[in-house]
Design an enzyme around this catalytic site. Structure first.
Site, PDB file in Angstrom:
ATOM      1  N   CYS A   1     184.213  -8.532  39.377  1.00  0.00           N
ATOM      2  CA  CYS A   1     184.834  -9.554  38.541  1.00  0.00           C
ATOM      3  C   CYS A   1     185.789  -8.862  37.555  1.00  0.00           C
ATOM      4  CB  CYS A   1     183.724 -10.317  37.827  1.00  0.00           C
ATOM      5  SG  CYS A   1     184.316 -11.573  36.701  1.00  0.00           S
TER       6      CYS A   1
ATOM      7  N   ASP B   1     171.713 -20.431  -0.277  1.00  0.00           N
ATOM      8  CA  ASP B   1     171.566 -20.810   1.117  1.00  0.00           C
ATOM      9  C   ASP B   1     170.891 -19.695   1.911  1.00  0.00           C
ATOM     10  OD1 ASP B   1     171.754 -22.308   3.363  1.00  0.00           O
ATOM     11  OD2 ASP B   1     173.881 -21.959   3.708  1.00  0.00           O
TER      12      ASP B   1
ATOM     13  N   ASP C   1     175.322 -28.871   8.363  1.00  0.00           N
ATOM     14  CA  ASP C   1     174.317 -29.568   7.556  1.00  0.00           C
ATOM     15  C   ASP C   1     174.810 -30.964   7.206  1.00  0.00           C
ATOM     16  OD1 ASP C   1     173.042 -27.238   7.692  1.00  0.00           O
ATOM     17  OD2 ASP C   1     173.117 -26.755   5.548  1.00  0.00           O
TER      18      ASP C   1
ATOM     19  N   TYR D   1     161.721 -21.372  -9.294  1.00  0.00           N
ATOM     20  CA  TYR D   1     160.760 -22.431  -9.608  1.00  0.00           C
ATOM     21  C   TYR D   1     159.384 -21.815  -9.843  1.00  0.00           C
ATOM     22  CZ  TYR D   1     158.350 -26.972  -8.878  1.00  0.00           C
ATOM     23  OH  TYR D   1     157.600 -28.107  -9.006  1.00  0.00           O
TER      24      TYR D   1
ATOM     25  N   LYS E   1     172.544 -23.700  -5.577  1.00  0.00           N
ATOM     26  CA  LYS E   1     171.662 -23.882  -4.434  1.00  0.00           C
ATOM     27  C   LYS E   1     171.940 -22.729  -3.479  1.00  0.00           C
ATOM     28  CE  LYS E   1     170.017 -27.420  -1.271  1.00  0.00           C
ATOM     29  NZ  LYS E   1     169.830 -26.571  -0.129  1.00  0.00           N
TER      30      LYS E   1
ATOM     31  N   SER F   1     161.075 -30.661   0.097  1.00  0.00           N
ATOM     32  CA  SER F   1     162.495 -30.351   0.102  1.00  0.00           C
ATOM     33  C   SER F   1     163.169 -31.151  -1.009  1.00  0.00           C
ATOM     34  CB  SER F   1     163.009 -30.610   1.518  1.00  0.00           C
ATOM     35  OG  SER F   1     163.932 -31.596   1.535  1.00  0.00           O
TER      36      SER F   1
ATOM     37  N   LYS G   1     167.775 -30.252 -12.007  1.00  0.00           N
ATOM     38  CA  LYS G   1     166.342 -30.470 -12.225  1.00  0.00           C
ATOM     39  C   LYS G   1     166.108 -30.957 -13.649  1.00  0.00           C
ATOM     40  CE  LYS G   1     165.289 -26.520  -9.284  1.00  0.00           C
ATOM     41  NZ  LYS G   1     164.957 -25.087  -9.291  1.00  0.00           N
TER      42      LYS G   1
ATOM     43  N   GLU H   1     171.592 -25.496 -11.439  1.00  0.00           N
ATOM     44  CA  GLU H   1     171.442 -24.184 -10.806  1.00  0.00           C
ATOM     45  C   GLU H   1     172.272 -24.140  -9.538  1.00  0.00           C
ATOM     46  OE1 GLU H   1     167.304 -23.709  -9.901  1.00  0.00           O
ATOM     47  OE2 GLU H   1     166.743 -24.277 -11.943  1.00  0.00           O
TER      48      GLU H   1
ATOM     49  N   CYS I   1     178.345 -14.624  34.697  1.00  0.00           N
ATOM     50  CA  CYS I   1     178.788 -14.341  36.052  1.00  0.00           C
ATOM     51  C   CYS I   1     178.049 -13.094  36.538  1.00  0.00           C
ATOM     52  CB  CYS I   1     180.293 -14.092  36.057  1.00  0.00           C
ATOM     53  SG  CYS I   1     180.856 -13.365  37.605  1.00  0.00           S
TER      54      CYS I   1
ATOM     55  N   LYS J   1     175.494 -31.102  -2.484  1.00  0.00           N
ATOM     56  CA  LYS J   1     175.958 -30.087  -1.532  1.00  0.00           C
ATOM     57  C   LYS J   1     177.468 -30.004  -1.522  1.00  0.00           C
ATOM     58  CE  LYS J   1     172.850 -29.721   2.028  1.00  0.00           C
ATOM     59  NZ  LYS J   1     172.558 -28.654   2.933  1.00  0.00           N
TER      60      LYS J   1
ATOM     61  N   GLU K   1     176.866 -32.962   8.873  1.00  0.00           N
ATOM     62  CA  GLU K   1     176.721 -33.874  10.003  1.00  0.00           C
ATOM     63  C   GLU K   1     175.253 -34.257  10.192  1.00  0.00           C
ATOM     64  OE1 GLU K   1     178.944 -35.246  11.993  1.00  0.00           O
ATOM     65  OE2 GLU K   1     180.650 -34.288  11.007  1.00  0.00           O
ATOM     66  N   PHE K   2     174.396 -33.235  10.033  1.00  0.00           N
ATOM     67  CA  PHE K   2     172.969 -33.475  10.228  1.00  0.00           C
ATOM     68  C   PHE K   2     172.451 -34.486   9.203  1.00  0.00           C
ATOM     69  CE2 PHE K   2     168.493 -32.770   9.475  1.00  0.00           C
ATOM     70  CZ  PHE K   2     167.981 -32.732  10.771  1.00  0.00           C
ATOM     71  N   ASP K   3     172.792 -34.230   7.941  1.00  0.00           N
ATOM     72  CA  ASP K   3     172.314 -35.123   6.886  1.00  0.00           C
ATOM     73  C   ASP K   3     172.821 -36.543   7.104  1.00  0.00           C
ATOM     74  OD1 ASP K   3     170.927 -33.106   5.733  1.00  0.00           O
ATOM     75  OD2 ASP K   3     172.473 -32.583   4.278  1.00  0.00           O
TER      76      ASP K   3
ATOM     77  N   CYS L   1     186.487 -14.847  39.023  1.00  0.00           N
ATOM     78  CA  CYS L   1     186.244 -14.402  40.399  1.00  0.00           C
ATOM     79  C   CYS L   1     185.633 -15.485  41.277  1.00  0.00           C
ATOM     80  CB  CYS L   1     185.355 -13.156  40.394  1.00  0.00           C
ATOM     81  SG  CYS L   1     183.663 -13.498  39.932  1.00  0.00           S
TER      82      CYS L   1
ATOM     83  N   CYS M   1     182.655 -18.822  38.086  1.00  0.00           N
ATOM     84  CA  CYS M   1     183.360 -17.897  37.207  1.00  0.00           C
ATOM     85  C   CYS M   1     184.871 -18.165  37.258  1.00  0.00           C
ATOM     86  CB  CYS M   1     183.060 -16.462  37.636  1.00  0.00           C
ATOM     87  SG  CYS M   1     183.998 -15.260  36.674  1.00  0.00           S
TER      88      CYS M   1
HETATM   89  S1  IVH Z   1     164.093 -26.179  -6.150  1.00  0.00           S
HETATM   90  C1  IVH Z   1     160.663 -29.098  -5.545  1.00  0.00           C
HETATM   91  N1  IVH Z   1     166.206 -24.729  -6.620  1.00  0.00           N
HETATM   92  O1  IVH Z   1     166.923 -25.816  -1.121  1.00  0.00           O
HETATM   93  C2  IVH Z   1     161.927 -28.327  -5.739  1.00  0.00           C
HETATM   94  N2  IVH Z   1     165.629 -25.170  -4.346  1.00  0.00           N
HETATM   95  O2  IVH Z   1     166.921 -28.470   0.187  1.00  0.00           O
HETATM   96  C3  IVH Z   1     161.898 -27.061  -5.018  1.00  0.00           C
HETATM   97  N3  IVH Z   1     167.087 -24.065  -2.710  1.00  0.00           N
HETATM   98  O3  IVH Z   1     163.614 -25.885  -0.029  1.00  0.00           O
HETATM   99  C4  IVH Z   1     163.204 -26.494  -4.708  1.00  0.00           C
HETATM  100  N4  IVH Z   1     168.402 -23.081  -4.173  1.00  0.00           N
HETATM  101  O4  IVH Z   1     164.835 -23.618  -0.107  1.00  0.00           O
HETATM  102  C5  IVH Z   1     165.426 -25.295  -5.672  1.00  0.00           C
HETATM  103  N5  IVH Z   1     168.026 -23.405  -7.194  1.00  0.00           N
HETATM  104  C6  IVH Z   1     167.250 -23.960  -6.254  1.00  0.00           C
HETATM  105  C7  IVH Z   1     167.485 -23.781  -4.871  1.00  0.00           C
HETATM  106  C8  IVH Z   1     166.651 -24.413  -3.941  1.00  0.00           C
HETATM  107  C9  IVH Z   1     168.136 -23.252  -2.892  1.00  0.00           C
HETATM  108  C10 IVH Z   1     166.578 -24.495  -1.385  1.00  0.00           C
HETATM  109  C11 IVH Z   1     165.080 -24.419  -1.228  1.00  0.00           C
HETATM  110  C12 IVH Z   1     164.647 -25.820  -0.934  1.00  0.00           C
HETATM  111  C13 IVH Z   1     165.900 -26.398  -0.373  1.00  0.00           C
HETATM  112  C14 IVH Z   1     165.897 -27.889  -0.539  1.00  0.00           C
END
Ligand code: IVH
Length: 664
Positions: free
Chosen positions: A428, A115, A32, A224, A113, A81, A286, A111, A422, A310, A34-36, A407, A404
């Site tokens: 083999c 996964d 994630d 939420y 996060k 997201s 939040k 909170e 293979c 993260k 690297e992606f971000d 073989c 292979c």
């Molecule tokens: S709140 C508008 N709270 O993370 C806010 N998201 O990267 C809605 N996630 O799509 C999300 N733990 O799948 C919220 N405590 C948490 C979370 C959480 C995991 C996920 C969720 C969201 C993604 C965003």
């Protein structure tokens, strides 16, 4: 200028392809982090060059997980997201921005996060009516039937102070323990492993069969609450209310009024999260008040009132010395990197997966490169990227082999699959040895030899396939190194004893792809001897409980190969059991058809295993845990109090040994 345009376009292409692997194939190619980093790089370039704006750029959408087999539903509130950060500095920026914008005091809720995979649940008059995945953020898949099987999601709410209609969002998770067990089972059945619990959870939620979903033991955390007439203006307070309605709300949550408190929470959970039963990958902050949230508003992609911090997955950087290509028992070829040993989350890592041919090409990896290794939730460490900045001398480019390594046969790749294999299954060496090792295994024929001995016999020309084991004489092996009369005699006896192994295990021993222990048992009960199984057709196979398209196809493919049939015939002539025991067959009844039992406590008349076997013989099913699906609990002495309590609550009948024996 052209260079910038090229860079933007190449990043867009790369990110689209990564998105596809992640969301559609459920096979992430890079971390994630690297992606971000790539996404942020693209966002920055696009922001600086609005002339290259493209509505179809991957920065303009949230990833999609839509699946054509489900009905799609539009979200009442789009499912956005969160913006991500990896630095404390950016948390400070977020705090300052919020403060400036609100121009009044505010509380932040911290909170975990979680996964997993996100879900939106709708409740009407206290009853769950709909469960929808995120999809593309605007529409998602209706997976209600699957979500109903998740035990921590209330189907009916407790209390009465909830609004007549509301939505609650959260995460569906597969606990580590369930994930490990599932992958063990899949490894045994030679099924592809899930890379991490997140993919396992989202893959499970997309299954067409809710019964299998139920067996996967998913969990949830809700975080939420949305809708009109919510109990409070405070997000924290609403979640506490939701807890009283029966939702699983995390206890790892704190309302903070200062940044110091926020950092304290982050530092505590960055370590403590390792002790949690489910995967987490960061912290979400939040703004607590809904009024203030409304004031701050949303961007096109995420709320301005929240941010995700993260955690950095544990990773190390080390040199790539060489690459091996390994051939598995079924011929699949996997690239493995040999690394300069490096310490990673407490263990020394010397080897790591290089995934597949596509990823090797994407990474553009060369021998001698400094590579990033991660251990995340995965079983084997993997290479997640190459540090090109640290490349001074450029070594030989790593290319996936064409033939292979064992073989020399030209490798093949099935359409739509990333893996090469293979096809020379009977000529083999690693495949032959792998097959024999599986055949002699403890859960298969239980012949008392290991990998080294299989190799020794193979080299000596004593075995070319599993059936040859039955032709070996003590004199033959006494000539070999490390063997004497006694050990040779023991081996021959252990081969002879394997003729007592029941049909279902002999079937498992054949090593048919996707036929693990459980599937072998099901097949044995459905087709009482191997001839019936070998001659069965697709329709007959899929009619068997828990046998699906993939397994059925694999069985048909296996027995369509002449050498596989010849092997079975030879094994039969040596006396391997390929039919259900007459005695077992005679004792088999339908008395307990359709009934599920849970065995608990200690017994006087039979052992637990004997009771389990009796239940199966009479057509019933065994289950490890009490649920609404349990019909009877067979209770001995000292039944666990938790089970007893649950059984009482669910109104499940509890029977004694004597009562059970009367039933059959
Ligand atoms: S709140 C508008 N709270 O993370 C806010 N998201 O990267 C809605 N996630 O799509 C999300 N733990 O799948 C919220 N405590 C948490 C979370 C959480 C995991 C996920 C969720 C969201 C993604 C965003």
């Amino acid at each position: 200028m052209e260079a910038v345009k090229d860079k933007i376009e190449s990043l867009r292409r790369e990110i689209e392809s990564l998105n596809y692997s992640y969301y559609v194939l459920s096979k992430p190619e890079i971390s994630d982090f690297e992606f971000d980093k790539k996404l942020k790089e693209l966002e920055a370039l696009e922001a600086g060059h609005p002339e290259y704006f493209d509505p179809n750029s991957p920065t303009q959408r949230v990833g999609s997980d839509l699946n054509k087999n489900f009905v799609q539903v539009e979200h009442v509130y789009p499912m956005l997201s969160l913006s991500n950060t990896y630095s404390e500095g950016e948390i400070r920026d977020f705090y300052d921005r919020t403060k400036k914008s609100l121009n009044e005091d505010f509380d932040l809720v911290c909170e975990l996060k979680y996964d997993g995979t996100s879900i939106a649940l709708t409740y009407e008059n206290g009853v769950l009516v709909r469960a929808v995945t995120r999809g593309d953020g605007v529409r998602g898949d209706d997976v209600t039937a699957n979500v109903r099987t998740i035990k921590t999601i209330p189907l009916k709410l407790q209390g009465s102070d909830y609004s007549p209609q509301f939505e609650i969002r959260g995460e569906i998770l597969m606990p580590w323990k369930v994930f490990d067990d599932l992958n063990k089972e899949r490894a045994e059945a030679e099924e592809p492993l899930f890379a991490n619990p997140r993919n396992a959870a989202s893959g499970t939620l997309k299954l067409q069969n809710p019964a299998i979903v139920a067996s996967r033991k998913l969990d949830s955390y809700l975080y939420y609450l949305l809708g009109e007439n919510l109990p409070s203006d405070g997000h924290y307070e609403n979640l506490q209310k939701a807890k009283s309605w029966g939702f699983k709300i995390s206890g790892a949550m704190k309302k903070c009024s200062t940044l110091e408190e926020v950092f304290e929470f982050i530092n505590y959970w960055d370590k403590e999260r390792r002790n949690l039963p489910v995967a987490t990958d960061g912290i979400v902050l939040k703004v607590n008040s809904a009024r203030q949230q409304l004031n701050l508003g949303w961007t096109a992609k995420s709320p301005r009132w929240a941010i995700a911090y993260k955690f950095q997955a544990e990773r190390a950087e080390t040199r790539l010395n060489s690459v091996d290509f390994q051939v598995g028992r079924t011929g699949n070829v996997t690239p493995v990197a040999n690394l300069e040993p490096v310490l990673l989350s407490g263990t020394i890592v010397k080897r790591a997966s290089l995934h597949n041919a596509d990823i090797i090409r994407n990474f553009d990896v060369h021998i001698g490169d400094m590579c990033f290794v991660e251990k995340g939730g995965e079983i084997i460490p993997k290479i997640v990227g190459v540090n090109k900045e640290a490349r001074f001398l450029i070594g030989l480019k790593v290319e996936f082999i064409k033939n292979c390594p064992a073989c020399g046969t030209k490798l093949v790749r099935e359409e739509g699959e990333a893996a090469y294999y293979c096809p020379n299954h009977f000529g083999c060496e690693p495949q032959i040895k792998g097959m024999i090792e599986h055949f002699v295994g403890r859960k298969a024929m239980y012949i008392n030899i290991g990998e080294e001995t299989v190799s020794q016999f193979y080299k000596a020309g004593l075995i070319k396939n599993a059936a040859d084991l039955y032709t070996i004489k003590a004199e033959d092996i006494m000539k070999l190194e490390r063997w004497a009369e006694k050990s040779a005699g023991n081996f021959v006896e252990s081969v002879r004893n394997s003729l007592q192994v029941p049909y279902e295990r002999a079937l498992y021993a054949l090593g048919i792809r996707y036929v693990g222990e459980t599937v072998a048992k099901r097949l044995a009960y459905a087709f009482h001897n191997i001839d019936d199984l070998m001659n069965s057709n697709y329709e007959q196979l899929v009619a068997v409980d828990e046998i699906g398209e993939v397994i059925a196809k694999s069985i048909i493919d296996h027995f369509s190969i002449e050498s596989n049939r010849v092997l079975v015939e030879r094994l039969k002539t040596y006396g391997v059991r390929f039919a259900l025991d007459e005695a077992v067959l005679a004792e088999k009844t339908d008395l307990l058809n359709g009934l599920t039992f849970v065995i608990s406590g200690t017994f006087l008349l039979h052992s637990r295993d004997e009771y389990k076997a009796l239940i199966e013989k009479n057509g019933g099913k065994n289950s490890g845990s009490v649920s609404a699906k349990t019909d009877y609990i067979l209770a001995g002495e000292n039944m666990g109090p938790a089970k007893l309590e649950k059984a009482r609550k669910l109104g499940i009948k509890i029977i004694s040994e004597e009562e059970f024996l009367k039933m059959i």
